[in-house]
Scaffold this motif. Structure first.
Motif, PDB file in Angstrom:
ATOM      1  N   ARG A   1      10.501  -0.977  10.321  1.00 32.71           N
ATOM      2  CA  ARG A   1      11.214  -0.458   9.096  1.00 32.71           C
ATOM      3  C   ARG A   1      10.749   0.925   9.031  1.00 32.71           C
ATOM      4  N   MET A   2      11.679   1.643   8.330  1.00 38.09           N
ATOM      5  CA  MET A   2      11.317   2.996   8.033  1.00 38.09           C
ATOM      6  C   MET A   2      10.738   2.815   6.655  1.00 38.09           C
ATOM      7  N   ALA A   3       9.880   3.794   6.328  1.00 34.08           N
ATOM      8  CA  ALA A   3       9.229   4.180   5.205  1.00 34.08           C
ATOM      9  C   ALA A   3       9.160   5.572   4.933  1.00 34.08           C
ATOM     10  N   LEU A   4      10.347   5.640   3.657  1.00 30.70           N
ATOM     11  CA  LEU A   4      10.667   7.349   3.253  1.00 30.70           C
ATOM     12  C   LEU A   4      10.285   7.477   1.876  1.00 30.70           C
ATOM     13  N   VAL A   5       9.977   8.711   1.570  1.00 27.66           N
ATOM     14  CA  VAL A   5       9.734   8.996   0.180  1.00 27.66           C
ATOM     15  C   VAL A   5      10.662  10.356  -0.045  1.00 27.66           C
ATOM     16  N   PHE A   6      11.686  10.403  -1.109  1.00 24.01           N
ATOM     17  CA  PHE A   6      12.462  11.513  -1.319  1.00 24.01           C
ATOM     18  C   PHE A   6      12.127  11.991  -2.538  1.00 24.01           C
TER      19      PHE A   6
ATOM     20  N   SER B   1       6.942   7.800   7.076  1.00 24.89           N
ATOM     21  CA  SER B   1       5.616   7.250   7.447  1.00 24.89           C
ATOM     22  C   SER B   1       6.115   6.304   8.539  1.00 24.89           C
ATOM     23  N   ASP B   2       5.471   6.032   9.473  1.00 22.83           N
ATOM     24  CA  ASP B   2       5.382   4.944  10.504  1.00 22.83           C
ATOM     25  C   ASP B   2       4.690   3.878  10.227  1.00 22.83           C
ATOM     26  N   VAL B   3       4.278   3.745   8.935  1.00 28.59           N
ATOM     27  CA  VAL B   3       3.242   2.587   8.650  1.00 28.59           C
ATOM     28  C   VAL B   3       4.065   1.170   8.727  1.00 28.59           C
ATOM     29  N   LEU B   4       5.151   1.410   8.563  1.00 27.42           N
ATOM     30  CA  LEU B   4       5.998  -0.293   8.829  1.00 27.42           C
ATOM     31  C   LEU B   4       6.712  -0.112  10.240  1.00 27.42           C
ATOM     32  N   ALA B   5       6.448   0.713  11.081  1.00 26.50           N
ATOM     33  CA  ALA B   5       7.280   0.785  12.318  1.00 26.50           C
ATOM     34  C   ALA B   5       6.655  -0.238  13.214  1.00 26.50           C
ATOM     35  N   ASN B   6       7.491  -0.933  13.982  1.00 25.27           N
ATOM     36  CA  ASN B   6       7.647  -1.828  14.927  1.00 25.27           C
ATOM     37  C   ASN B   6       8.186  -1.726  16.231  1.00 25.27           C
TER      38      ASN B   6
ATOM     39  N   ARG C   1       0.774  -1.439  -0.157  1.00 20.93           N
ATOM     40  CA  ARG C   1      -0.207  -0.123   0.142  1.00 20.93           C
ATOM     41  C   ARG C   1       0.864   1.382  -0.113  1.00 20.93           C
ATOM     42  N   PHE C   2       2.069   1.287   0.702  1.00 19.05           N
ATOM     43  CA  PHE C   2       2.836   2.347   0.769  1.00 19.05           C
ATOM     44  C   PHE C   2       3.543   2.693  -0.530  1.00 19.05           C
ATOM     45  N   VAL C   3       3.988   1.710  -1.034  1.00 18.47           N
ATOM     46  CA  VAL C   3       4.513   1.793  -2.519  1.00 18.47           C
ATOM     47  C   VAL C   3       3.784   2.312  -3.524  1.00 18.47           C
ATOM     48  N   LEU C   4       2.535   1.358  -3.668  1.00 15.57           N
ATOM     49  CA  LEU C   4       1.805   1.661  -4.786  1.00 15.57           C
ATOM     50  C   LEU C   4       0.967   3.286  -4.700  1.00 15.57           C
ATOM     51  N   ASP C   5       0.874   3.431  -3.306  1.00 18.42           N
ATOM     52  CA  ASP C   5       0.201   4.831  -3.287  1.00 18.42           C
ATOM     53  C   ASP C   5       1.116   6.065  -3.960  1.00 18.42           C
ATOM     54  N   HIS C   6       2.422   5.721  -4.399  1.00 19.08           N
ATOM     55  CA  HIS C   6       3.367   6.615  -4.960  1.00 19.08           C
ATOM     56  C   HIS C   6       3.513   6.344  -6.404  1.00 19.08           C
ATOM     57  N   ILE C   7       2.799   5.368  -6.964  1.00 23.32           N
ATOM     58  CA  ILE C   7       2.993   4.745  -8.226  1.00 23.32           C
ATOM     59  C   ILE C   7       1.923   4.982  -9.081  1.00 23.32           C
ATOM     60  N   LYS C   8       1.746   5.405 -10.473  1.00 27.34           N
ATOM     61  CA  LYS C   8       0.497   5.699 -10.974  1.00 27.34           C
ATOM     62  C   LYS C   8       0.842   5.022 -12.559  1.00 27.34           C
TER      63      LYS C   8
END
Length: 263
Positions: free
Chosen positions: A254-259, A229-234, A70-77
């Protein structure tokens, strides 16, 4: 009346060349509801995961990896040209190839990985199933310039591995990624976190890296951070354990970052 989809499928079956198959598959994708510019994220994810041409061993991991997907595909079109960096057996490459619809995916692995992990059969199966995927075999620090700039680069839990190549220069590599992107293009990065302050000291022992190190690298290379994002944080993860330890595998912090490459 025969639908356009059936005509496209017939064309793919009757013409033997890979370019014709790609033409037919992209024509099909152009009509798919999940490929519409307005398609909701849930619709797109459901369609991507429903593809039955993916290996069963990969499909078995879908539930565990759903948050990352979900995190990845939210930034792919649809229509994007994407690099899947350190693609391994191609889990993300399969998902990305469906998500970009009429776009394309470069699926990259270092030659040492391909040889050591006997990846070539799986990679060939990937390109046979998905004509819009192209294989790239190169070291991380020697990625060939793309034929056309990327819209996005995905680095899924392998950024720490780049540190384990001989003579690695993180900022130089990240500057090369910057140059390979369109202005405004994105790097989508996930990776296993170490304890804060550990820097890159555990990239080859625990297969983890300090988030501060990643942020520093990309800032020095000229990127802008646009999402942390903290979506993959544990927080319950034991950061002293190797990520392949059965006690924590698949459940690391895990970190979840977008640059973004500046416009």
């Amino acid at each position: 009346m025969v639908s356009q989809r059936i005509l496209c499928l017939a064309m793919a079956l009757s013409l033997s060349g890979p370019s014709q198959v790609l033409l037919a598959s992209t024509a099909w994708a152009a009509e798919a509801p999940e490929c519409a510019a307005s398609a909701p994220l849930d619709t797109r994810i459901e369609a991507v995961l429903a593809k039955t041409d993916r290996p069963e061993t990969q499909r078995a991991n879908d539930a565990l990896r759903l948050s990352e997907t979900r995190f990845v595909l939210d930034h792919i079109k649809p229509g994007d040209h994407v690099l899947d960096m350190g693609a391994g057996g191609g889990y993300a490459s399969y998902l990305l190839s469906a998500a970009v619809c009429t776009g394309s995916v470069d699926s990259q692995n270092p030659p040492k990985w391909v040889e050591a992990f006997k990846m070539e059969p799986a990679r060939q199966a990937l390109t046979a199933a998905r004509p819009n995927v192209h294989l790239v075999t190169s070291d991380f620090a020697k990625l060939p310039p793309p034929a056309a700039p990327y819209d996005a680069i995905f680095i899924g839990t392998v950024y720490h591995d780049t540190y384990n190549e001989d003579g690695h220069d993180a900022v130089a590599m990240d500057k090369a990624l910057l140059a390979a992107l369109k202005p405004g293009g994105l790097v989508i990065l996930t990776d296993h976190r170490t304890v804060d302050g550990a820097g890159a000291s555990a990239t080859n022992t625990l297969h983890r890296i300090d988030k501060a190190q990643v942020l520093s690298d990309f800032k020095a290379a000229g990127f802008e951070l646009v999402e942390d994002s903290d979506v993959l944080a544990n927080p319950a993860d034991d950061h002293s354990k190797n990520v392949f330890d059965p006690a924590i595998r698949g459940h690391t912090d895990r970190m979840a970052l977008v640059f973004r490459r500046p416009l």
